[in-house]
Design a protein around this motif. Structure first.
Motif, PDB file in Angstrom:
ATOM      1  N   THR A  50       0.815  -1.220   0.000  1.00  0.00           N
ATOM      2  CA  THR A  50       0.000   0.000   0.000  1.00  0.00           C
ATOM      3  C   THR A  50       0.849   1.270   0.000  1.00  0.00           C
ATOM      4  O   THR A  50       0.341   2.332  -0.340  1.00  0.00           O
ATOM      5  N   VAL A  51       2.141   1.172   0.353  1.00  0.00           N
ATOM      6  CA  VAL A  51       2.980   2.376   0.386  1.00  0.00           C
ATOM      7  C   VAL A  51       4.146   2.325  -0.592  1.00  0.00           C
ATOM      8  O   VAL A  51       4.884   3.300  -0.709  1.00  0.00           O
ATOM      9  N   VAL A  52       4.328   1.210  -1.304  1.00  0.00           N
ATOM     10  CA  VAL A  52       5.496   1.075  -2.169  1.00  0.00           C
ATOM     11  C   VAL A  52       5.575   2.182  -3.216  1.00  0.00           C
ATOM     12  O   VAL A  52       6.660   2.676  -3.523  1.00  0.00           O
ATOM     13  N   SER A  53       4.467   2.619  -3.738  1.00  0.00           N
ATOM     14  CA  SER A  53       4.492   3.659  -4.778  1.00  0.00           C
ATOM     15  C   SER A  53       4.769   5.048  -4.217  1.00  0.00           C
ATOM     16  O   SER A  53       5.075   5.966  -4.978  1.00  0.00           O
ATOM     17  N   THR A  54       4.711   5.214  -2.896  1.00  0.00           N
ATOM     18  CA  THR A  54       4.958   6.525  -2.306  1.00  0.00           C
ATOM     19  C   THR A  54       6.410   6.729  -1.917  1.00  0.00           C
ATOM     20  O   THR A  54       6.810   7.848  -1.601  1.00  0.00           O
ATOM     21  N   LEU A  55       7.213   5.658  -1.932  1.00  0.00           N
ATOM     22  CA  LEU A  55       8.612   5.780  -1.531  1.00  0.00           C
ATOM     23  C   LEU A  55       9.444   6.426  -2.625  1.00  0.00           C
ATOM     24  O   LEU A  55       9.249   6.165  -3.806  1.00  0.00           O
ATOM     25  N   SER A  56      10.403   7.230  -2.201  1.00  0.00           N
ATOM     26  CA  SER A  56      11.342   7.830  -3.134  1.00  0.00           C
ATOM     27  C   SER A  56      12.748   7.399  -2.741  1.00  0.00           C
ATOM     28  O   SER A  56      13.171   7.609  -1.609  1.00  0.00           O
ATOM     29  N   PHE A  57      13.442   6.787  -3.668  1.00  0.00           N
ATOM     30  CA  PHE A  57      14.817   6.380  -3.410  1.00  0.00           C
ATOM     31  C   PHE A  57      15.788   7.255  -4.196  1.00  0.00           C
ATOM     32  O   PHE A  57      16.909   6.867  -4.455  1.00  0.00           O
ATOM     33  N   GLU A  58      15.352   8.447  -4.570  1.00  0.00           N
ATOM     34  CA  GLU A  58      16.200   9.359  -5.318  1.00  0.00           C
ATOM     35  C   GLU A  58      17.334   9.856  -4.427  1.00  0.00           C
ATOM     36  O   GLU A  58      17.105  10.337  -3.325  1.00  0.00           O
ATOM     37  N   SER A  59      18.559   9.710  -4.892  1.00  0.00           N
ATOM     38  CA  SER A  59      19.733  10.184  -4.170  1.00  0.00           C
ATOM     39  C   SER A  59      20.934  10.064  -5.095  1.00  0.00           C
ATOM     40  O   SER A  59      21.072   9.056  -5.789  1.00  0.00           O
ATOM     41  N   HIS A  61      23.738   9.403  -4.138  1.00  0.00           N
ATOM     42  CA  HIS A  61      24.561   8.363  -3.519  1.00  0.00           C
ATOM     43  C   HIS A  61      24.043   6.956  -3.813  1.00  0.00           C
ATOM     44  O   HIS A  61      24.735   5.983  -3.556  1.00  0.00           O
ATOM     45  N   LEU A  62      22.838   6.862  -4.339  1.00  0.00           N
ATOM     46  CA  LEU A  62      22.199   5.565  -4.550  1.00  0.00           C
ATOM     47  C   LEU A  62      22.889   4.787  -5.664  1.00  0.00           C
ATOM     48  O   LEU A  62      23.188   5.323  -6.724  1.00  0.00           O
ATOM     49  N   ASN A  63      23.131   3.513  -5.397  1.00  0.00           N
ATOM     50  CA  ASN A  63      23.710   2.632  -6.401  1.00  0.00           C
ATOM     51  C   ASN A  63      22.608   1.826  -7.096  1.00  0.00           C
ATOM     52  O   ASN A  63      22.675   1.585  -8.286  1.00  0.00           O
ATOM     53  N   GLY A  64      21.589   1.415  -6.334  1.00  0.00           N
ATOM     54  CA  GLY A  64      20.504   0.670  -6.941  1.00  0.00           C
ATOM     55  C   GLY A  64      19.468   0.198  -5.946  1.00  0.00           C
ATOM     56  O   GLY A  64      19.712   0.157  -4.744  1.00  0.00           O
ATOM     57  N   VAL A  65      18.294  -0.143  -6.464  1.00  0.00           N
ATOM     58  CA  VAL A  65      17.203  -0.732  -5.691  1.00  0.00           C
ATOM     59  C   VAL A  65      16.698  -1.912  -6.504  1.00  0.00           C
ATOM     60  O   VAL A  65      16.358  -1.762  -7.672  1.00  0.00           O
ATOM     61  N   GLU A  66      16.705  -3.091  -5.895  1.00  0.00           N
ATOM     62  CA  GLU A  66      16.211  -4.257  -6.623  1.00  0.00           C
ATOM     63  C   GLU A  66      15.414  -5.152  -5.702  1.00  0.00           C
ATOM     64  O   GLU A  66      15.600  -5.142  -4.488  1.00  0.00           O
ATOM     65  N   ALA A  67      14.529  -5.911  -6.307  1.00  0.00           N
ATOM     66  CA  ALA A  67      13.705  -6.840  -5.540  1.00  0.00           C
ATOM     67  C   ALA A  67      14.606  -7.871  -4.870  1.00  0.00           C
ATOM     68  O   ALA A  67      15.558  -8.367  -5.469  1.00  0.00           O
ATOM     69  N   ASP A  68      14.318  -8.165  -3.619  1.00  0.00           N
ATOM     70  CA  ASP A  68      15.062  -9.170  -2.870  1.00  0.00           C
ATOM     71  C   ASP A  68      14.510 -10.537  -3.237  1.00  0.00           C
ATOM     72  O   ASP A  68      13.308 -10.716  -3.376  1.00  0.00           O
ATOM     73  N   GLY A  69      15.386 -11.479  -3.406  1.00  0.00           N
ATOM     74  CA  GLY A  69      14.948 -12.830  -3.750  1.00  0.00           C
ATOM     75  C   GLY A  69      16.092 -13.813  -3.630  1.00  0.00           C
ATOM     76  O   GLY A  69      17.216 -13.450  -3.307  1.00  0.00           O
ATOM     77  N   VAL A  70      15.809 -15.050  -3.930  1.00  0.00           N
ATOM     78  CA  VAL A  70      16.804 -16.105  -3.864  1.00  0.00           C
ATOM     79  C   VAL A  70      17.702 -16.037  -5.084  1.00  0.00           C
ATOM     80  O   VAL A  70      17.224 -15.920  -6.215  1.00  0.00           O
ATOM     81  N   VAL A  71      19.001 -16.099  -4.855  1.00  0.00           N
ATOM     82  CA  VAL A  71      19.980 -16.093  -5.933  1.00  0.00           C
ATOM     83  C   VAL A  71      20.793 -17.370  -5.829  1.00  0.00           C
ATOM     84  O   VAL A  71      21.219 -17.755  -4.740  1.00  0.00           O
ATOM     85  N   THR A  72      20.987 -18.036  -6.962  1.00  0.00           N
ATOM     86  CA  THR A  72      21.796 -19.255  -6.959  1.00  0.00           C
ATOM     87  C   THR A  72      22.965 -19.092  -7.912  1.00  0.00           C
ATOM     88  O   THR A  72      22.927 -18.254  -8.818  1.00  0.00           O
ATOM     89  N   THR A  73      23.994 -19.889  -7.703  1.00  0.00           N
ATOM     90  CA  THR A  73      25.149 -19.858  -8.596  1.00  0.00           C
ATOM     91  C   THR A  73      25.079 -20.953  -9.648  1.00  0.00           C
ATOM     92  O   THR A  73      25.919 -21.033 -10.515  1.00  0.00           O
ATOM     93  N   GLN A  74      24.061 -21.805  -9.552  1.00  0.00           N
ATOM     94  CA  GLN A  74      23.889 -22.892 -10.508  1.00  0.00           C
ATOM     95  C   GLN A  74      22.464 -22.872 -11.022  1.00  0.00           C
ATOM     96  O   GLN A  74      21.538 -22.477 -10.318  1.00  0.00           O
ATOM     97  N   GLY A  75      22.279 -23.326 -12.233  1.00  0.00           N
ATOM     98  CA  GLY A  75      20.944 -23.392 -12.816  1.00  0.00           C
ATOM     99  C   GLY A  75      20.067 -24.383 -12.078  1.00  0.00           C
ATOM    100  O   GLY A  75      20.535 -25.381 -11.538  1.00  0.00           O
ATOM    101  N   GLN A  76      18.780 -24.128 -12.055  1.00  0.00           N
ATOM    102  CA  GLN A  76      17.823 -25.011 -11.376  1.00  0.00           C
ATOM    103  C   GLN A  76      17.870 -26.418 -11.950  1.00  0.00           C
ATOM    104  O   GLN A  76      17.700 -27.384 -11.218  1.00  0.00           O
ATOM    105  N   SER A  77      18.101 -26.577 -13.251  1.00  0.00           N
ATOM    106  CA  SER A  77      18.085 -27.916 -13.845  1.00  0.00           C
ATOM    107  C   SER A  77      19.225 -28.778 -13.314  1.00  0.00           C
ATOM    108  O   SER A  77      19.126 -29.989 -13.284  1.00  0.00           O
TER     109      SER A  77
END
Length: 80
Positions: A50-59, A61-77
């Motif tokens: 309900t508040v995600v669209s109201t946030l401002s990450f403008e700066s 100094h900012l390097n990036g904003v990305e969705a948090d999730g699971v990261v693997t070094t190998q393919g799922q297969s």
């Protein structure tokens, strides 16, 4: 419902700038869930949908904003 993001800052960003942005984000209704101070500078944040669209990450100094999730070094297969 909420979404999680990782907010990263440039390596030369002063800690007080990061702390001020984290405080601003929390005042918007989001929750800082982890702070990063070693390999990267920044924090992870859980933001109610309900508040995600109201946030401002403008700066400059900012390097990036990305969705948090699971990261693997190998393919799922390869894991099957």
């Amino acid at each position: 419902m909420s979404s999680s993001y990782i907010v990263t800052f440039k390596s030369d960003t002063p800690q007080d700038v990061i702390d001020a942005k984290a405080q601003e984000v929390e005042q918007s209704g989001a929750e800082i869930t982890h702070r990063y101070n070693a390999a990267i500078k920044g924090f992870s944040v859980k933001v109610p949908d309900t508040v995600v669209s109201t946030l401002s990450f403008e700066s400059p100094h900012l390097n990036g904003v990305e969705a948090d999730g699971v990261v693997t070094t190998q393919g799922q297969s390869l894991l099957a």
